[in-house]
Design an enzyme around this catalytic site. Structure first.
Site, PDB file in Angstrom:
ATOM      1  N   ASP A 112       0.800  -1.220   0.000  1.00 53.87           N
ATOM      2  CA  ASP A 112       0.000   0.000   0.000  1.00 53.87           C
ATOM      3  C   ASP A 112       0.837   1.277   0.000  1.00 53.87           C
ATOM      4  O   ASP A 112       0.390   2.324   0.478  1.00 53.87           O
ATOM      5  CB  ASP A 112      -0.995  -0.027   1.171  1.00 53.87           C
ATOM      6  CG  ASP A 112      -2.195  -0.906   0.849  1.00 53.87           C
ATOM      7  OD1 ASP A 112      -2.569  -0.975  -0.338  1.00 53.87           O
ATOM      8  OD2 ASP A 112      -2.746  -1.538   1.760  1.00 53.87           O
TER       9      ASP A 112
ATOM     10  N   ASP B 178      -7.250  -4.146  -4.700  1.00 50.27           N
ATOM     11  CA  ASP B 178      -6.927  -2.834  -4.122  1.00 50.27           C
ATOM     12  C   ASP B 178      -5.616  -2.278  -4.692  1.00 50.27           C
ATOM     13  O   ASP B 178      -5.411  -1.068  -4.760  1.00 50.27           O
ATOM     14  CB  ASP B 178      -6.779  -2.923  -2.596  1.00 50.27           C
ATOM     15  CG  ASP B 178      -7.745  -3.870  -1.925  1.00 50.27           C
ATOM     16  OD1 ASP B 178      -8.085  -4.911  -2.540  1.00 50.27           O
ATOM     17  OD2 ASP B 178      -8.150  -3.605  -0.796  1.00 50.27           O
TER      18      ASP B 178
END
Ligand code: GLY
Length: 367
Positions: free
Chosen positions: A89, A147
């Site tokens: 991320d 994601d």
């Protein structure tokens, strides 16, 4: 410009003018009893508050927003230097903090932070399976998640900054894998796909934060809409545009009357009460991205959709309680884990504000 856009903008900036002093240089994630909590430095959501502050600084020039965002960015040096804490991320974390800072102020230290984060992200690429490994824990060596599409902008940006295609090649290879393995014929998406990390062979899809491997986690769709649109913005690859529009058309076709989805479009009827306003906000900003990238009727189509979802968030999902710190309510982090169910979540606020910036004509993005 429609009147509601200015009303929503005044509402959002008015609230931030109070909340930024209380929240300060912390890392809010979800709001309980009207107050945002604070996370440790390595939470994947920690870019969103500095991102909100940079959006507010860009619009107002108010140095208080800038100095709090800078302080958050400095604190993110701890996970950046602690290699063992880094997952995929990096885009969520450093595109909205360091890269935003560099794009707005030209700070060369911020540029370096963004490039280091991009290098770490690139190093997670599995050459056999053509996927970026998502998480850290033992046993997750073969896991990729939808994601990650939102993290790829960091790689495209690094390629442009360094005039070196390597990062772009990795982002595009991961995107091509996602086209094959994540996007279904009807435009819905898987959350997780497991590969054999040694051979790269696909093993199975997993439900993850969605109801089941075959269901349709609404935030996963939103990540696909916006992530593939960003890929198209950087590469001009029409396959990425087609994936973004397929995901957007699926998302739009499933929406209930208030245009804010349940946490999973295919959850059992008795679980459909749980809304996810973060999926709505991210999808709206992604559709406005498509509107910017497309022309003519197609552009107008996605602009109308993105605007309608954002308007509904403003009219029906802004909190009644003026003391509530969040901009929008009823986000759902993970229904299967019963984590953050129908509470305000910081990334919902970020995408809501970003969508409003776009509706006001600001189309530069930090991603
Ligand atoms: N990236 C994790 C989530 O969407 O909840």
């Amino acid at each position: 410009m429609e009147t509601w856009i200015n009303e929503a903008w005044e509402y959002a900036l008015g609230k931030l003018s109070h909340t930024h002093t209380r929240i300060g240089a912390t890392f809010p994630n979800a709001s309980y009893g009207g107050k945002y909590d604070a996370r440790d430095e390595d939470c994947w959501t920690n870019g969103f508050w500095p991102g909100i502050l940079w959006l507010a600084y860009r619009a107002t020039g108010d140095g208080e927003y800038r100095s709090i965002a800078e302080s958050c960015e400095e604190q993110l040096d701890a996970p950046l230097q602690a290699y063992e804490q880094l997952h995929h991320d990096n885009g969520f974390l450093w595109s909205l903090s360091a890269v935003a800072d560099y794009k707005l102020t030209g700070n060369t230290l911020s540029r370096r932070r963004g490039l280091i984060a991009a290098s770490h992200l690139a190093s997670r690429f599995n050459l056999k399976g053509h996927f970026i490994r998502a998480w850290l824990y033992e046993g997750s060596e073969g896991l990729a998640i939808i994601d990650c599409m939102m993290n790829l902008g960091l790689l495209y940006w690094a390629s442009e900054e360094l005039q070196d295609p390597r990062y772009r090649h990795i982002a595009s290879a991961h995107s091509e894998m996602a086209l094959r393995e994540f996007i279904r014929e009807d435009g819905s998406v898987h959350h997780i796909v497991r590969f054999d990390p040694d051979t790269g062979e696909r093993i199975e899809a997993l439900g993850g934060q969605g109801y089941s491997p075959d269901s349709a986690w609404s935030r996963g769709s939103a990540w696909a809409i916006y992530g593939f649109a960003i890929g198209y913005r950087y590469t001009g690859d029409i396959r990425f545009l087609n994936a973004a529009t397929a995901a957007a058309d699926y998302f739009a076709a499933q929406l209930p009357d208030d245009l804010v989805p349940p946490w999973d479009f295919r959850a059992p009827a008795e679980q459909l009460w749980a809304k996810d306003s973060t999926a709505a906000a991210c999808a709206a900003s992604g559709m406005l991205e498509l509107a910017f990238l497309l022309k003519g009727e197609e552009s107008e189509h996605y602009r109308k959709l993105g605007a309608a979802i954002t308007e509904s968030l403003f009219r029906h999902y802004s909190p009644q309680d003026p003391e509530e710190e969040a901009l929008i309510i009823k986000g759902t982090g993970s229904f299967p884990h019963q984590a953050e169910v129908e509470v305000p979540i910081i990334y919902g606020d970020y995408f809501f504000l970003e969508a409003l910036c776009k509706l006001k004509g600001e189309n530069e993005i930090f991603w």
